[in-house]
Design an enzyme around this catalytic site. Structure first.
Site, PDB file in Angstrom:
ATOM      1  N   GLN A  28       0.778  -1.241   0.000  1.00  0.00           N
ATOM      2  CA  GLN A  28       0.000   0.000   0.000  1.00  0.00           C
ATOM      3  C   GLN A  28       0.813   1.296   0.000  1.00  0.00           C
ATOM      4  OE1 GLN A  28      -3.490   2.232   2.622  1.00  0.00           O
ATOM      5  NE2 GLN A  28      -2.989   0.128   3.051  1.00  0.00           N
ATOM      6  N   SER A  29       1.815   1.422   0.848  1.00  0.00           N
ATOM      7  CA  SER A  29       2.477   2.723   0.996  1.00  0.00           C
ATOM      8  C   SER A  29       3.135   3.177  -0.300  1.00  0.00           C
ATOM      9  CB  SER A  29       3.513   2.667   2.123  1.00  0.00           C
ATOM     10  OG  SER A  29       4.513   1.686   1.857  1.00  0.00           O
ATOM     11  N   LYS A  86      16.807 -11.881 -10.262  1.00  0.00           N
ATOM     12  CA  LYS A  86      17.989 -12.694  -9.977  1.00  0.00           C
ATOM     13  C   LYS A  86      18.602 -13.289 -11.242  1.00  0.00           C
ATOM     14  CE  LYS A  86      16.323 -13.955  -5.358  1.00  0.00           C
ATOM     15  NZ  LYS A  86      15.932 -15.075  -4.462  1.00  0.00           N
ATOM     16  N   VAL A 148       7.786  -2.560   9.299  1.00  0.00           N
ATOM     17  CA  VAL A 148       6.667  -1.810   9.867  1.00  0.00           C
ATOM     18  C   VAL A 148       5.454  -1.939   8.948  1.00  0.00           C
ATOM     19  CG1 VAL A 148       5.825   0.492  10.469  1.00  0.00           C
ATOM     20  CG2 VAL A 148       8.131  -0.175  11.103  1.00  0.00           C
ATOM     21  N   TYR A 149       4.297  -2.123   9.555  1.00  0.00           N
ATOM     22  CA  TYR A 149       3.038  -2.150   8.823  1.00  0.00           C
ATOM     23  C   TYR A 149       2.146  -1.032   9.343  1.00  0.00           C
ATOM     24  CZ  TYR A 149       4.645  -6.612   7.033  1.00  0.00           C
ATOM     25  OH  TYR A 149       5.383  -7.582   6.420  1.00  0.00           O
ATOM     26  N   GLU A 150       1.000  -0.871   8.728  1.00  0.00           N
ATOM     27  CA  GLU A 150       0.096   0.243   9.026  1.00  0.00           C
ATOM     28  C   GLU A 150      -0.092   0.506  10.518  1.00  0.00           C
ATOM     29  OE1 GLU A 150      -2.290   3.314   9.094  1.00  0.00           O
ATOM     30  OE2 GLU A 150      -1.638   2.556   7.149  1.00  0.00           O
ATOM     31  N   ASP A 179       0.349   3.879   6.023  1.00  0.00           N
ATOM     32  CA  ASP A 179       0.681   3.455   4.662  1.00  0.00           C
ATOM     33  C   ASP A 179       0.395   4.551   3.635  1.00  0.00           C
ATOM     34  OD1 ASP A 179       1.797   0.902   4.826  1.00  0.00           O
ATOM     35  OD2 ASP A 179      -0.137  -0.041   5.116  1.00  0.00           O
ATOM     36  N   GLY A 258      -8.652  21.132  18.083  1.00  0.00           N
ATOM     37  CA  GLY A 258      -8.318  22.550  18.174  1.00  0.00           C
ATOM     38  C   GLY A 258      -8.825  23.159  19.466  1.00  0.00           C
ATOM     39  N   GLY A 259      -8.949  24.459  19.490  1.00  0.00           N
ATOM     40  CA  GLY A 259      -9.364  25.147  20.707  1.00  0.00           C
ATOM     41  C   GLY A 259     -10.866  25.216  20.888  1.00  0.00           C
TER      42      GLY A 259
END
Length: 437
Positions: A28-29, A86, A148-150, A179, A258-259
């Site tokens: 995905q990424s 290869k 690393v995955y999502e 991702d 946010g505020g």
């Protein structure tokens, strides 16, 4: 500088016309990144293993014999070539592609590209203008060799620790911020490197670490971590409820980032519809309009409610009163009424509602694509709209569909050479030995 084009807007090619991408990405990424570049007009050549291809072709299959939606929705507008990296002849083809491309994009495990013989030194000896772009889980440091995955990225980037309710466990979000979010970051890095190459004439490395990408998207929580050193976070619900803060940014449920205080409230039909809810923000400038709308006009002048500071300890009760009103109307009715008086709200849209939204189809945010094997399916379109570079979404390629086309038209190989390479087995899956009877 070139003179302004006299052609009508949208009819003078695409933003990345002339850019060729050598796509070594999978899952995905990486594919998110290269698909975005393809939507902007880059020629993306996806390199896949013979007979297998991107692993997601066969993951979560919903139509027998067809590539999965996981694959088809991440690989639009690309061409596919199968190469055994290869095999000596396969390496020959890869080297020729490196010479012919502007950018190589990969999201292999750390060190995999080097083990294939495609080191930075090898690539730049062949093509000093080549940009090598990578997605990795972590940047340089103690974890840089880790896969690393999502959800791992969401956890290590700080998002999970700040998501969920404070009396519950950390949560990951349904948005693929690890991702797809990192893929979007990488695409920007590639475009920046291409722009710099116009000045320097040389390529460079581009790295987008998933941990870094998630943290960038969760930056307001790092903001709150620093604010916490100077006192409680007054816009968080727990402040109004008198719950002490710890030493780290807490999980804040549905509080606004946010505020302005916000919360998710029930709407009419919530008993049967799990998405009959709306996000409601009690923005200070429209407090009077909120009071009038929900039938509490005295709150506008009552000192217990008239100011944001006075309301903070009572937010839970205030949202409960607003919810009494929202529960009498559908989420779309609430949105329409609030929009008339500038109260910021947002209905919780299900994926079904999004898929059926005609306005999203008109803008190309949701697109219907026809596939030769699976038939018609819905996918997302380019989320970034350019007025002079019209995006179109073309179906994802079948495995190895463009192998001959790339060998002849991109690399310029003659028929005899193509036949020799194909006969060597460098472009096809090895034949399985016959089993003994």
């Amino acid at each position: 500088m070139p003179r302004p084009s006299k052609k009508p807007f949208g009819q003078d090619g695409k933003a990345l016309d002339g850019v060729r991408i050598l796509d070594f990405t999978h899952v995905q990424s990486g594919p998110t990144c290269t698909q975005l570049l393809a939507w902007f007009g880059a020629d993306v050549i996806k390199v896949e293993r013979p007979g297998v291809g991107d692993i997601t072709r066969g993951q979560l299959v919903d139509v027998k014999g067809a590539d999965s939606l996981y694959f088809t929705m991440l690989n639009h507008n690309k061409r596919s070539i199968t190469i055994d990296s290869k095999h000596p002849q396969g390496k020959r083809v890869l080297d020729e592609l490196i010479k012919s491309c502007d950018v190589l994009v990969e999201n292999f495990a750390p060190g995999a590209l080097d083990r294939m013989g495609l080191t930075w030194e090898h690539i730049h000896k062949l093509n000093p203008r080549m940009i090598v772009a990578s997605v990795k889980g972590f940047g340089p440091g103690p974890y840089e060799d880790c896969k690393v995955y999502e959800n791992v990225a969401q956890c290590t980037g700080g998002a999970a620790s700040t998501t969920g309710f404070r009396d519950g466990p950390p949560l990951v979000t349904g948005a693929q911020i690890g991702d797809s979010g990192t893929g979007l970051h990488l695409a920007l890095g590639i475009v920046a490197a291409l722009y710099q190459r116009n000045r320097t004439g040389r390529g460079q490395k581009v790295l987008a670490a998933m941990q870094d990408g998630v943290l960038n998207l969760a930056r307001v929580k790092l903001r709150d971590q620093q604010r916490l050193q100077h006192g409680p976070l007054t816009e968080y619900s727990q402040y109004g409820e008198g719950v002490p803060f710890g030493d780290a940014t807490p999980r804040a449920g549905n509080d606004s980032g946010g505020g302005q205080p916000g919360w998710i409230l029930k709407c009419k039909g919530w008993e049967e519809d799990p998405n009959a809810y709306i996000y409601f923000i009690t923005q200070a400038p429209v407090w009077g309009a909120i009071c009038d709308l929900i039938g509490e006009p005295t709150w506008k002048t009552d000192p217990e409610y008239a100011t944001p500071k006075a309301r903070l300890p009572k937010l839970k009760a205030i949202f409960a009163r607003i919810e009494e009103w929202t529960m009498t109307k559908t989420k779309f009715e609430v949105m329409n009424l609030c929009n008339e008086v500038d109260i910021p709200v947002g209905p919780i849209l299900s994926m079904k509602e999004i898929a059926e939204d005609e306005s999203l189809r008109k803008t190309g945010t949701v697109v219907e694509v026809d596939h030769p094997v699976r038939g018609k399916y819905l996918t997302v379109g380019n989320p970034i709209k350019l007025s002079d570079s019209i995006s179109e979404v073309k179906r994802s390629p079948l495995l190895g569909e463009h192998t001959d086309e790339i060998l002849t038209k991109v690399l310029g190989l003659d028929k005899k050479t193509v036949a020799e390479i194909k006969a060597s087995g460098a472009l096809s899956a090895p034949e399985k030995a016959d089993k003994a009877a």
